[in-house]
Design a protein around this motif. Structure first.
Motif, PDB file in Angstrom:
ATOM      1  N   VAL A   1       0.836  -1.213   0.000  1.00  0.00           N
ATOM      2  CA  VAL A   1       0.000   0.000   0.000  1.00  0.00           C
ATOM      3  C   VAL A   1       0.864   1.253   0.000  1.00  0.00           C
ATOM      4  CG1 VAL A   1      -1.642   1.331   1.380  1.00  0.00           C
ATOM      5  CG2 VAL A   1      -2.001  -1.119   1.058  1.00  0.00           C
ATOM      6  N   VAL A   2       1.893   1.272   0.844  1.00  0.00           N
ATOM      7  CA  VAL A   2       2.753   2.464   0.933  1.00  0.00           C
ATOM      8  C   VAL A   2       3.505   2.678  -0.378  1.00  0.00           C
ATOM      9  CG1 VAL A   2       4.765   3.454   2.086  1.00  0.00           C
ATOM     10  CG2 VAL A   2       2.971   2.372   3.432  1.00  0.00           C
ATOM     11  N   SER A   3       3.989   1.596  -1.000  1.00  0.00           N
ATOM     12  CA  SER A   3       4.691   1.725  -2.286  1.00  0.00           C
ATOM     13  C   SER A   3       3.769   2.288  -3.355  1.00  0.00           C
ATOM     14  CB  SER A   3       5.221   0.363  -2.740  1.00  0.00           C
ATOM     15  OG  SER A   3       6.136  -0.151  -1.820  1.00  0.00           O
ATOM     16  N   THR A   4       2.536   1.795  -3.384  1.00  0.00           N
ATOM     17  CA  THR A   4       1.557   2.284  -4.361  1.00  0.00           C
ATOM     18  C   THR A   4       1.230   3.752  -4.123  1.00  0.00           C
ATOM     19  OG1 THR A   4       0.609   0.057  -4.460  1.00  0.00           O
ATOM     20  CG2 THR A   4      -0.728   1.853  -5.344  1.00  0.00           C
ATOM     21  N   MET A   5       1.041   4.106  -2.856  1.00  0.00           N
ATOM     22  CA  MET A   5       0.715   5.500  -2.527  1.00  0.00           C
ATOM     23  C   MET A   5       1.886   6.421  -2.885  1.00  0.00           C
ATOM     24  SD  MET A   5      -2.344   5.554  -1.437  1.00  0.00           S
ATOM     25  CE  MET A   5      -2.423   7.202  -0.765  1.00  0.00           C
ATOM     26  N   ASP A   6       3.104   5.936  -2.721  1.00  0.00           N
ATOM     27  CA  ASP A   6       4.267   6.747  -3.059  1.00  0.00           C
ATOM     28  C   ASP A   6       4.275   7.069  -4.551  1.00  0.00           C
ATOM     29  OD1 ASP A   6       6.842   7.975  -2.326  1.00  0.00           O
ATOM     30  OD2 ASP A   6       7.687   6.412  -3.607  1.00  0.00           O
ATOM     31  N   LEU A   7       3.981   6.069  -5.378  1.00  0.00           N
ATOM     32  CA  LEU A   7       3.915   6.312  -6.824  1.00  0.00           C
ATOM     33  C   LEU A   7       2.731   7.204  -7.174  1.00  0.00           C
ATOM     34  CD1 LEU A   7       4.778   2.755  -8.211  1.00  0.00           C
ATOM     35  CD2 LEU A   7       6.220   4.797  -8.284  1.00  0.00           C
ATOM     36  N   LYS A   8       1.614   6.976  -6.505  1.00  0.00           N
ATOM     37  CA  LYS A   8       0.412   7.770  -6.794  1.00  0.00           C
ATOM     38  C   LYS A   8       0.626   9.240  -6.469  1.00  0.00           C
ATOM     39  CE  LYS A   8      -4.530   8.018  -5.810  1.00  0.00           C
ATOM     40  NZ  LYS A   8      -5.661   7.469  -5.028  1.00  0.00           N
ATOM     41  N   ASN A   9       1.411   9.497  -5.420  1.00  0.00           N
ATOM     42  CA  ASN A   9       1.650  10.880  -5.005  1.00  0.00           C
ATOM     43  C   ASN A   9       2.811  11.523  -5.763  1.00  0.00           C
ATOM     44  OD1 ASN A   9      -0.429  10.747  -3.130  1.00  0.00           O
ATOM     45  ND2 ASN A   9       0.926  10.034  -1.494  1.00  0.00           N
ATOM     46  N   GLY A  10       3.212  10.893  -6.869  1.00  0.00           N
ATOM     47  CA  GLY A  10       4.227  11.508  -7.719  1.00  0.00           C
ATOM     48  C   GLY A  10       5.646  11.085  -7.442  1.00  0.00           C
ATOM     49  N   GLY A  11       5.827  10.060  -6.616  1.00  0.00           N
ATOM     50  CA  GLY A  11       7.182   9.575  -6.341  1.00  0.00           C
ATOM     51  C   GLY A  11       7.828   9.023  -7.606  1.00  0.00           C
ATOM     52  N   GLU A  12       9.086   9.331  -7.801  1.00  0.00           N
ATOM     53  CA  GLU A  12       9.810   8.854  -8.978  1.00  0.00           C
ATOM     54  C   GLU A  12      10.123   7.375  -8.823  1.00  0.00           C
ATOM     55  OE1 GLU A  12      11.364   9.416 -12.763  1.00  0.00           O
ATOM     56  OE2 GLU A  12      10.267  10.846 -11.504  1.00  0.00           O
ATOM     57  N   PRO A  13       9.764   6.548  -9.823  1.00  0.00           N
ATOM     58  CA  PRO A  13      10.098   5.116  -9.732  1.00  0.00           C
ATOM     59  C   PRO A  13      11.603   4.936  -9.572  1.00  0.00           C
ATOM     60  CG  PRO A  13       8.640   5.541 -11.597  1.00  0.00           C
ATOM     61  CD  PRO A  13       9.074   6.881 -11.069  1.00  0.00           C
ATOM     62  N   SER A  14      11.991   4.141  -8.587  1.00  0.00           N
ATOM     63  CA  SER A  14      13.415   3.969  -8.306  1.00  0.00           C
ATOM     64  C   SER A  14      13.685   2.568  -7.785  1.00  0.00           C
ATOM     65  CB  SER A  14      13.874   5.004  -7.267  1.00  0.00           C
ATOM     66  OG  SER A  14      13.276   4.726  -6.015  1.00  0.00           O
ATOM     67  N   TRP A  15      14.939   2.346  -7.409  1.00  0.00           N
ATOM     68  CA  TRP A  15      15.359   1.056  -6.882  1.00  0.00           C
ATOM     69  C   TRP A  15      14.582   0.689  -5.622  1.00  0.00           C
ATOM     70  CZ3 TRP A  15      17.323   0.750  -1.970  1.00  0.00           C
ATOM     71  CH2 TRP A  15      17.728   1.952  -1.376  1.00  0.00           C
ATOM     72  N   LYS A  16      14.087   1.707  -4.893  1.00  0.00           N
ATOM     73  CA  LYS A  16      13.336   1.423  -3.666  1.00  0.00           C
ATOM     74  C   LYS A  16      12.052   0.664  -3.977  1.00  0.00           C
ATOM     75  CE  LYS A  16      13.473   5.811  -2.849  1.00  0.00           C
ATOM     76  NZ  LYS A  16      13.258   7.155  -2.288  1.00  0.00           N
TER      77      LYS A  16
END
Length: 198
Positions: free
Chosen positions: A49-64
């Motif tokens: 859920v947190v990973s999805t929310m990070d992408l949804k909120n504009g987080g840049e896809p990365s190694w994390k």
């Protein structure tokens, strides 16, 4: 934040595992211990859920995000196996349960390695699916090359483990001579009646 959450999930996995086994076998509370062990998948759900929310909120896809996907995949493939393996050892050590089977040889060991490889396939499939979902979700809005790199890493792990598992079929491991079940016993020289050994 995502890396800290991955670390927290890994630590939480082992803390819940230790607490569940301690409740089951040391505190003699098997139902409560089982309930604690059943909470393990919640950690992966939170991470997803947190990973999805990070992408949804504009987080840049990365190694994390790639690491999170592989961690979730590994837990799906090997989490239950790890819990069951440790549970059998705890039952033997603290509750008088049967001794877990020791090292295996020959075809039995090869089958065991093949089953472990299938778990790696399951882990890789989950990680690939999550990474592909992230790539599709981000679309052209961001650089997804790092996610593709993690997909390649997951495939490489499946292939390498498959090669290692195949070696157990091609070159079966043999039991040591002392423990081989079919090893012929050495015959002693017969001593004739009335004759003393030199």
């Amino acid at each position: 934040m995502l890396v800290a959450l991955i670390v927290a999930c890994e630590v939480g996995f082992w803390v819940l595992l230790a607490a569940g086994l301690a409740l089951r076998y040391l505190a003699k509370m098997p139902r409560l211990g089982a309930a604690v062990l059943l909470c393990e998948p919640l950690l992966e759900l939170v991470l997803l859920v947190v990973s999805t929310m990070d992408l949804k909120n504009g987080g840049e896809p990365s190694w994390k995000h790639g690491l999170a996907a592989l961690y979730i995949g590994y837990t799906v493939g090997f989490g239950h196996y790890t819990v069951k393996w440790l549970d059998r050892h705890a039952a033997h050590r603290f509750a008088g349960g049967p001794k877990p089977p020791g090292p295996k040889y020959g075809r039995e060991r090869a089958r065991h390695e093949a089953k472990l490889w299938l778990r790696t396939v399951a882990a890789g499939a989950v990680a690939l699916a999550l990474l592909e979902a992230a790539v599709l979700y981000v679309g052209d809005a961001g650089d997804t090359s790092s996610l593709r790199g993690w997909q390649f890493g997951a495939l490489r792990a499946v292939v390498i483990h498959g090669i290692v598992a195949a070696t157990y079929w091609i070159w079966p491991r043999k039991a040591p001579a002392a423990t081989a079940p079919d090893a012929p016993e050495a015959e002693a020289d017969p001593v004739l009646p009335g004759r003393r050994e030199a």
